[in-house]
Design a protein around this motif. Structure first.
Motif, mmCIF file in Angstrom:
data_model
loop_
_atom_site.group_PDB
_atom_site.id
_atom_site.type_symbol
_atom_site.label_atom_id
_atom_site.label_comp_id
_atom_site.label_asym_id
_atom_site.label_seq_id
_atom_site.Cartn_x
_atom_site.Cartn_y
_atom_site.Cartn_z
ATOM 1 N N ARG A 157 0.828 -1.214 0.000
ATOM 2 C CA ARG A 157 0.000 0.000 0.000
ATOM 3 C C ARG A 157 0.860 1.261 0.000
ATOM 4 N N ASN A 158 2.165 1.104 0.287
ATOM 5 C CA ASN A 158 3.016 2.290 0.396
ATOM 6 C C ASN A 158 4.487 1.896 0.261
ATOM 7 N N CYS A 159 4.905 1.548 -0.942
ATOM 8 C CA CYS A 159 6.320 1.205 -1.176
ATOM 9 C C CYS A 159 6.773 1.818 -2.489
ATOM 10 N N THR A 160 8.065 2.095 -2.543
ATOM 11 C CA THR A 160 8.651 2.770 -3.702
ATOM 12 C C THR A 160 9.890 2.021 -4.165
ATOM 13 N N VAL A 161 10.062 1.922 -5.475
ATOM 14 C CA VAL A 161 11.211 1.249 -6.083
ATOM 15 C C VAL A 161 11.878 2.209 -7.059
ATOM 16 N N TYR A 162 13.211 2.331 -6.950
ATOM 17 C CA TYR A 162 14.005 3.003 -7.977
ATOM 18 C C TYR A 162 14.695 1.909 -8.782
ATOM 19 N N SER A 163 14.468 1.905 -10.086
ATOM 20 C CA SER A 163 15.031 0.871 -10.953
ATOM 21 C C SER A 163 15.937 1.536 -11.978
ATOM 22 N N PHE A 164 17.246 1.498 -11.718
ATOM 23 C CA PHE A 164 18.232 2.113 -12.607
ATOM 24 C C PHE A 164 18.767 1.080 -13.598
ATOM 25 N N GLY A 165 18.630 1.387 -14.899
ATOM 26 C CA GLY A 165 19.115 0.496 -15.945
ATOM 27 C C GLY A 165 18.043 -0.500 -16.343
ATOM 28 N N VAL A 166 17.214 -0.130 -17.319
ATOM 29 C CA VAL A 166 16.106 -1.012 -17.694
ATOM 30 C C VAL A 166 16.217 -1.515 -19.126
ATOM 31 N N SER A 177 5.368 -3.572 -9.645
ATOM 32 C CA SER A 177 4.284 -2.583 -9.664
ATOM 33 C C SER A 177 2.943 -3.272 -9.452
ATOM 34 N N ARG A 178 2.787 -4.477 -9.993
ATOM 35 C CA ARG A 178 1.560 -5.240 -9.739
ATOM 36 C C ARG A 178 1.470 -5.664 -8.278
ATOM 37 N N TYR A 179 2.619 -5.865 -7.659
ATOM 38 C CA TYR A 179 2.651 -6.151 -6.217
ATOM 39 C C TYR A 179 2.072 -4.972 -5.428
ATOM 40 N N GLY A 180 2.265 -3.762 -5.977
ATOM 41 C CA GLY A 180 1.686 -2.586 -5.333
ATOM 42 C C GLY A 180 2.610 -1.386 -5.236
ATOM 43 N N CYS A 181 3.893 -1.564 -5.523
ATOM 44 C CA CYS A 181 4.859 -0.471 -5.350
ATOM 45 C C CYS A 181 4.787 0.540 -6.491
ATOM 46 N N GLN A 182 5.116 1.779 -6.160
ATOM 47 C CA GLN A 182 5.327 2.805 -7.174
ATOM 48 C C GLN A 182 6.749 2.632 -7.691
ATOM 49 N N VAL A 183 6.912 2.542 -9.009
ATOM 50 C CA VAL A 183 8.210 2.224 -9.609
ATOM 51 C C VAL A 183 8.674 3.368 -10.495
ATOM 52 N N PHE A 184 9.881 3.846 -10.234
ATOM 53 C CA PHE A 184 10.534 4.843 -11.073
ATOM 54 C C PHE A 184 11.588 4.119 -11.908
ATOM 55 N N LEU A 185 11.389 4.078 -13.219
ATOM 56 C CA LEU A 185 12.330 3.439 -14.134
ATOM 57 C C LEU A 185 13.242 4.516 -14.708
ATOM 58 N N LEU A 186 14.559 4.282 -14.660
ATOM 59 C CA LEU A 186 15.507 5.292 -15.128
ATOM 60 C C LEU A 186 16.580 4.648 -15.995
ATOM 61 N N ASP A 187 16.809 5.249 -17.172
ATOM 62 C CA ASP A 187 17.841 4.752 -18.077
ATOM 63 C C ASP A 187 18.237 5.885 -19.022
ATOM 64 N N PRO A 188 19.522 6.278 -19.039
ATOM 65 C CA PRO A 188 19.945 7.417 -19.861
ATOM 66 C C PRO A 188 20.170 7.080 -21.327
ATOM 67 N N THR A 189 20.059 5.815 -21.689
ATOM 68 C CA THR A 189 20.337 5.405 -23.065
ATOM 69 C C THR A 189 19.065 5.219 -23.870
ATOM 70 N N LEU A 190 17.940 5.661 -23.332
ATOM 71 C CA LEU A 190 16.664 5.563 -24.031
ATOM 72 C C LEU A 190 16.068 6.946 -24.214
ATOM 73 N N PRO A 191 15.330 7.180 -25.291
ATOM 74 C CA PRO A 191 14.675 8.485 -25.471
ATOM 75 C C PRO A 191 13.549 8.676 -24.464
ATOM 76 N N PRO A 192 13.141 9.932 -24.225
ATOM 77 C CA PRO A 192 12.116 10.198 -23.207
ATOM 78 C C PRO A 192 10.798 9.465 -23.438
ATOM 79 N N ASP A 193 10.465 9.193 -24.706
ATOM 80 C CA ASP A 193 9.196 8.533 -25.002
ATOM 81 C C ASP A 193 9.342 7.018 -25.152
ATOM 82 N N ALA A 194 10.430 6.463 -24.613
ATOM 83 C CA ALA A 194 10.674 5.023 -24.779
ATOM 84 C C ALA A 194 9.555 4.189 -24.169
ATOM 85 N N TYR A 195 9.029 4.635 -23.041
ATOM 86 C CA TYR A 195 7.948 3.910 -22.366
ATOM 87 C C TYR A 195 6.794 4.882 -22.111
#
Length: 357
Positions: A157-166, A177-195
């Protein structure tokens, strides 16, 4: 099953030993690990990112017109070339600190990985769950571990994940995210509209994490389907927090940043930025090109001390699994001894109150 005689006639093999040799070679090639395939566009773009990070860390200027040379996929020319800089200004570890530790057991690369895979300092997670991943040739890749024990439990109900390198592998991110966490996906080698079309609890940012802030131009013309140049933005953890508009640390931190973990982790530990993090998943990458250098023992001890610093900050090793890929396979010269130079390391911090935010 193809009859031997039919195979003999079809392939024009003149002798029975030739047929047997052909079948043997085909069997070996068929069972090569999945990662020996042609690299995907995001995957090879990450190679370019790693090359530029290492190159700039060594004080070289990266020209905007320069392109990143292709690295063939052979054991002798492994993907993780020039990942890690041992410059003192990167603050990996100091020799004074090394003197306080008994690392006499660590002399060769085999010693490093034998200890990493061993049961020393291993703690148990009674409710360990693998999330994500895909299967190919009976091997699972892309999955990460989650510990559901009460003292490190992530409240869905209240967890956060930082995922560097996707890159293009977000099965773990989708699962947690299906488990319930808010997930921040970060990768500098993809364009902003990659996902663009992610779930309501997932958001992508085209940034990478490093020990200082920089923008790295990368010419990707020679990489798969990508054309032209991309500017990769690397930020420190504190600046990323500002970009994300967050004040508090994540509950779960995932780092798959192709060797930059050896710069990022010391930077964060020096500033107590791992405080508040319950679970840490790091894909370990070792620069195998350093194995032939006279200073390989010092190099490996530097890296091991970073892992010891994690332990000193309360993180305990729960799980380590070598990445069974052709690219990470290292063959000890003049022997038939092999081992993988990267792998999945998963740690938890049970006594979180001692390292509170």
């Amino acid at each position: 099953m193809i009859p031997i005689r039919k195979l003999h006639r079809t392939l024009g093999l003149r002798t029975l030993p030739s047929v047997i040799a052909f079948v043997f070679m085909f069997t070996i090639l068929y069972h090569l690990p999945h990662d020996a395939r042609v690299p995907r566009k995001a995957y090879v773009a990450h190679e370019a990112y790693v090359h530029h990070v290492a190159h700039e860390a060594q004080g070289h200027h990266v020209s905007r017109e320069a392109h990143v040379p292709h690295v063939p996929h052979f054991p002798q020319q492994r993907r993780y070339v020039e990942n890690v800089s041992l410059q003192t200004n990167q603050n990996l570890i100091t020799k004074d600190v090394l003197k306080t530790r008994d690392l006499s057991w660590l002399v060769t690369p085999q010693d490093f990985f034998r200890r990493l895979q061993g049961s020393e300092d291993l703690v148990s997670c009674k409710r360990l769950k693998a999330l994500g991943g895909s299967s190919c040739h009976r091997l699972i890749d892309g999955h990460k571990q989650l510990c559901l024990d009460e003292d490190v439990y992530l409240d869905p109900r209240n967890c956060t994940v930082y995922s560097f390198g996707v890159a293009d592998e977000i099965s773990f991110d989708s699962a947690i995210s299906r488990y319930g966490c808010q997930v921040f996906l970060l990768d500098p080698t993809l364009p902003p509209d990659a996902y663009e079309y992610l779930g309501p609890k997932m958001k992508f940012y085209p940034y990478g994490i490093f020990s200082d802030n920089k923008v790295i131009p990368m010419n990707l013309t020679h990489y798969a389907e990508w054309q032209g140049q991309i500017n990769s933005t690397l930020l420190t953890y504190e600046n990323l927090q500002q970009k994300l508009g967050r004040l508090h640390p994540p509950d779960y931190l995932k780092l798959d940043i192709e060797g930059a973990e050896w710069h990022v982790l010391p930077h964060m530990m020096d500033r107590n930025q791992l405080a508040g993090i319950k679970q840490l998943a790091v894909e370990i990458h070792i620069n195998a090109s350093a194995f032939a250098s006279p200073g390989v023992t010092d190099y490996l001890r530097h890296l091991w001390m970073i892992l010891e610093r994690l332990q000193a900050q309360g993180f305990q090793k729960v799980y380590y699994e070598p990445t069974r890929s052709y690219e990470s396979l290292y063959i000890v010269p003049d022997t038939n001894i092999t081992f993988n130079t990267c792998g999945e390391l998963f740690l938890i911090r049970r006594n979180l109150t001692e390292y509170s935010f």
